[in-house]
Design an enzyme around this catalytic site. Structure first.
Site, short mmCIF file in Angstrom:
data_model
loop_
_atom_site.label_atom_id
_atom_site.label_comp_id
_atom_site.label_asym_id
_atom_site.label_seq_id
_atom_site.Cartn_x
_atom_site.Cartn_y
_atom_site.Cartn_z
N GLY A 1 0.98 -1.44 -0.04
CA GLY A 1 -0.37 0.02 0.03
C GLY A 1 0.87 1.25 0.02
O GLY A 1 2.04 1.07 -0.35
N GLY A 2 0.37 2.67 0.31
CA GLY A 2 1.20 3.41 0.32
C GLY A 2 1.96 3.55 1.50
O GLY A 2 2.91 4.39 1.14
N GLY B 1 25.66 11.89 -28.93
CA GLY B 1 24.59 12.69 -27.92
C GLY B 1 25.10 11.81 -26.58
O GLY B 1 25.71 12.63 -25.19
N ALA B 2 25.68 10.58 -26.45
CA ALA B 2 25.87 9.80 -25.06
C ALA B 2 27.11 9.48 -24.88
O ALA B 2 28.18 10.34 -23.68
CB ALA B 2 25.89 8.34 -25.70
C1 HXC Z 1 -4.03 -4.50 11.95
C2 HXC Z 1 -2.84 -6.00 11.20
C3 HXC Z 1 -2.89 -5.15 10.10
C4 HXC Z 1 -2.69 -3.88 10.01
C5 HXC Z 1 -1.63 -7.31 9.97
N1 HXC Z 1 -2.10 -7.10 11.27
N2 HXC Z 1 -1.60 -6.14 9.73
N3 HXC Z 1 -3.01 -5.48 12.47
N4 HXC Z 1 -3.69 -3.66 10.79
N5 HXC Z 1 -2.43 -3.08 8.75
C6 HXC Z 1 -2.43 -8.38 12.34
C7 HXC Z 1 -2.82 -9.20 11.80
O1 HXC Z 1 -4.35 -9.33 12.18
C8 HXC Z 1 -2.62 -10.53 13.09
O2 HXC Z 1 -3.00 -9.78 14.53
C9 HXC Z 1 -1.07 -10.34 12.56
O3 HXC Z 1 -1.52 -8.71 12.17
C10 HXC Z 1 -0.09 -11.38 11.65
O4 HXC Z 1 -0.45 -11.19 11.36
P1 HXC Z 1 -1.53 -12.63 9.98
O5 HXC Z 1 -2.37 -11.99 8.69
O6 HXC Z 1 -1.28 -13.25 10.78
O7 HXC Z 1 0.33 -12.51 9.39
P2 HXC Z 1 0.84 -13.99 7.63
O8 HXC Z 1 -0.64 -14.40 7.66
O9 HXC Z 1 1.66 -13.47 7.66
O10 HXC Z 1 0.25 -12.09 7.37
C11 HXC Z 1 0.68 -10.77 6.50
C12 HXC Z 1 -0.18 -9.61 5.67
C13 HXC Z 1 -0.80 -9.93 6.33
C14 HXC Z 1 -0.31 -10.47 4.35
C15 HXC Z 1 0.43 -8.75 6.05
O11 HXC Z 1 -1.66 -9.22 7.17
C16 HXC Z 1 -2.27 -8.59 5.48
O12 HXC Z 1 -3.21 -9.24 4.57
N6 HXC Z 1 -2.98 -7.36 6.77
C17 HXC Z 1 -3.41 -6.07 6.23
C18 HXC Z 1 -2.41 -5.40 4.93
C19 HXC Z 1 -3.43 -4.42 5.06
O13 HXC Z 1 -4.31 -4.66 4.46
N7 HXC Z 1 -2.86 -2.74 5.29
C20 HXC Z 1 -2.83 -2.03 4.81
C21 HXC Z 1 -2.41 -1.74 3.54
S1 HXC Z 1 -3.27 0.32 2.71
P3 HXC Z 1 -3.29 -11.51 14.88
O14 HXC Z 1 -3.40 -11.05 16.59
O15 HXC Z 1 -4.05 -12.29 14.56
O16 HXC Z 1 -1.53 -12.42 15.24
C22 HXC Z 1 -2.32 1.25 3.51
C23 HXC Z 1 -1.94 2.75 3.69
C24 HXC Z 1 -1.06 3.23 4.30
O17 HXC Z 1 -1.00 0.72 4.58
C25 HXC Z 1 -0.90 4.55 3.28
C26 HXC Z 1 -0.87 5.25 3.57
C27 HXC Z 1 -0.65 6.23 2.67
#
Ligand code: HXC
Length: 510
Positions: A169-170, A404-405
């Site tokens: 993501g971002g 040019g290079a």
């Molecule tokens: C809160 C999160 C989290 C998040 C993971 N966790 N990502 N909690 N916010 N963004 C937590 C899970 O709930 C889980 O908690 C623990 O972290 C481990 O995650 P798992 O899913 O069990 O691990 P894994 O299977 O290895 O998968 C990792 C992952 C997945 C692919 C990163 O967790 C995932 O898809 N997370 C969401 C990613 C996402 O959409 N993020 C937002 C992106 S947008 P528990 O308690 O069960 O251990 C963004 C915008 C930024 O970031 C903008 C900036 C401008």
């Protein structure tokens, strides 16, 4: 007092345990170290001072009030790497997936602000699920605060990102604005939108690894500079890499002691360039033979192989090397190689690292894909970068410097300080064959005459003397003498002073 001390110890123990032993075991089972283990490898033993170990998030929604871990998923602080101060943050995936909350972001910002005040590099060890979903806009604001600091720190202190897990993501835009991105194979990935979203929007099926793994970003997109086999290798190389860099833009890079004599001659270089001008040779061999101990920290080796970039030392002092590689696309400049080298030249210039340019370039790569892709703008980036650079610039033309290079590759006209040619150099608007086909188009049905004209053109321009007569080449040197000459020149240039006119900033052709 005793109670407080006990509470302190309990809090420290809780912080050190992060998300708990089970999650630490899961982290290890993926071949990954924990956030703290990584910092132990990165910093000189016992030097890392942790800050904000007791910071907790302030979110009460979605059951978060019961889900607090001291430190809030990121370990921040400073220590020394081979004796020099470096700040770092290391995201702890065991705590809510290393996700970034407002508190987590404030910790990162605090060390970035301090690093700016004292003029020390910042290293980010990224392993995070992105914005803390439960926090909403608080975490988005946190990212923006980090982005703003990345930009203000750019060109002031070196910033390095090591991607050691998810970065999606971002969140990718903070590493993207740092000077270098390194990745760990098989355990790290970066993308703006993941495979699921890609499938929904474009109907493409792609794995996480193919979309944004280390191999993808070091060979296809050019987003990352290097990929390492595992966490330990990555962190040890990072230590070595930091040694090349000054702590900030007001310092010179650190000079190392070397046993390799600056006056070393390398006789084998006299036969490096083949007698037939259309045959390739490996420019990497030249780099390895002229740098201290043949030690070349190459960046982006698997991307745009027609240009080589990297850091090395000459006479103990760090230099940035930029070199056309005749083994790939005959060493032509194209979109990818221009962008790759331009960013590197600008890094070297920002951080007082002299640039050594090795030239064997037959021109810009022709074709519709290059023109449609905007080679004009991208090629101009490299031209702009060399032209604005005020650091010492030493250039060696080993063979072709066409069109040019020739101008672009750190020529005299772009304030090259010392420009040499080997006897095998050919400096012309284009190669003899192409030139004759244009100048003597009306005689193209007469092969004998064309052959004669080609020979004449070759005799006139396929040598360094025309450029030498005009003073565009300072000297013609024997290949075996190259290291000695460059080392002498870099010594002479150590206190070079050159400034560009005052401006708010230039308008680089982005
Ligand atoms: C809160 C999160 C989290 C998040 C993971 N966790 N990502 N909690 N916010 N963004 C937590 C899970 O709930 C889980 O908690 C623990 O972290 C481990 O995650 P798992 O899913 O069990 O691990 P894994 O299977 O290895 O998968 C990792 C992952 C997945 C692919 C990163 O967790 C995932 O898809 N997370 C969401 C990613 C996402 O959409 N993020 C937002 C992106 S947008 P528990 O308690 O069960 O251990 C963004 C915008 C930024 O970031 C903008 C900036 C401008």
């Amino acid at each position: 007092m005793q109670e407080i001390t006990q509470l302190l110890e309990e809090k420290r123990a809780a912080a050190r345990l992060g998300g708990g032993q089970k999650r630490i075991d899961t982290q290890h089972s993926k071949g990954k170290l924990t956030a703290r283990e990584r910092l132990e490898v990165l910093f000189d033993e016992g030097t890392f001072e942790e800050w904000d170990m007791f910071v907790e998030h302030n979110c009460h929604d979605f059951g978060m009030a019961d889900s607090r871990v001291p430190g809030d998923g990121v370990v921040t602080g400073f220590g020394t790497i081979n004796g020099r101060t470096v700040f770092a943050f290391s995201q702890d995936f065991t705590v809510l997936g290393g996700s970034l909350s407002d508190a987590h972001a404030r910790k990162i910002c605090k060390i970035m602000d301090q690093a700016m005040k004292v003029g020390a590099p910042v290293i980010g060890l990224n392993d995070s699920g992105g914005a803390r979903i439960q926090e909403g806009v608080g975490s988005l604001a946190g990212y923006a605060e980090v982005f703003q600091r990345n930009v203000l720190a750019s060109g002031v202190i070196p910033q390095i990102s090591m991607i050691m897990g998810p970065c999606a993501g971002g969140a990718v835009y903070s590493p993207a604005m740092t000077d270098f991105i390194f990745m760990v194979k098989d355990s790290s990935y970066m993308f703006v939108t993941g495979p699921e979203v890609v499938k929904t929007v474009t109907h493409e099926e792609v794995t996480q690894e193919d979309l944004g793994g280390a191999v993808t970003h070091t060979s296809k997109s050019g987003v990352a500079d290097l990929a390492f086999e595992n966490d330990i290798e990555a962190l040890l190389y990072l230590r070595k890499f930091v040694d090349f860099l000054p702590s900030n833009n007001r310092e010179k890079p650190p000079v190392a002691k070397t046993q390799d004599p600056a006056s070393r001659l390398e006789m084998s270089l006299d036969t490096l360039v083949p007698p037939n001008a259309s045959l390739p040779y490996d420019m990497r061999e030249l780099i390895l033979k002229i740098t201290d101990d043949g030690d070349f920290f190459e960046l982006q080796p698997d991307y745009a192989g027609n240009i080589l970039i990297g850091l090395a030392r000459m006479d103990g002092a760090p230099v940035g090397i930029v070199a056309n590689q005749p083994m790939v696309l005959a060493g032509c400049l194209d979109i990818d190689s221009s962008r790759k080298a331009a960013r590197f030249v600008r890094f070297c210039d920002a951080f007082n690292i002299p640039i050594v340019t090795l030239v064997d370039v037959p021109g810009f790569l022709p074709g519709t894909s290059q023109e449609y892709g905007g080679i004009i703008k991208h090629g101009a980036k490299l031209l702009y970068a060399y032209a604005e650079a005020t650091v010492p610039k030493v250039t060696i033309i080993t063979r072709k410097a066409y069109g040019g290079a020739y101008d672009v590759m750190s020529s005299k006209h772009l304030r090259g300080d010392v420009n040499y040619a080997w006897p095998s150099a050919e400096i012309a608007v284009m190669g003899p064959k192409g030139a004759v086909e244009i100048i003597f188009r009306q005689e193209r049905d007469n092969p004998e005459k064309i052959e004669q004209h080609t020979e004449d053109y070759r005799a006139k321009f396929a040598n360094p003397f025309v450029a030498g007569a005009m003073g565009y080449i300072d000297d013609v040197i024997m290949p075996h003498d190259t290291r000695r000459q460059i080392c002498r020149d870099l010594r002479m240039l150590r206190d070079k002073k050159l400034e560009n006119p005052w401006k708010k900033h230039g308008n680089l052709p982005l």
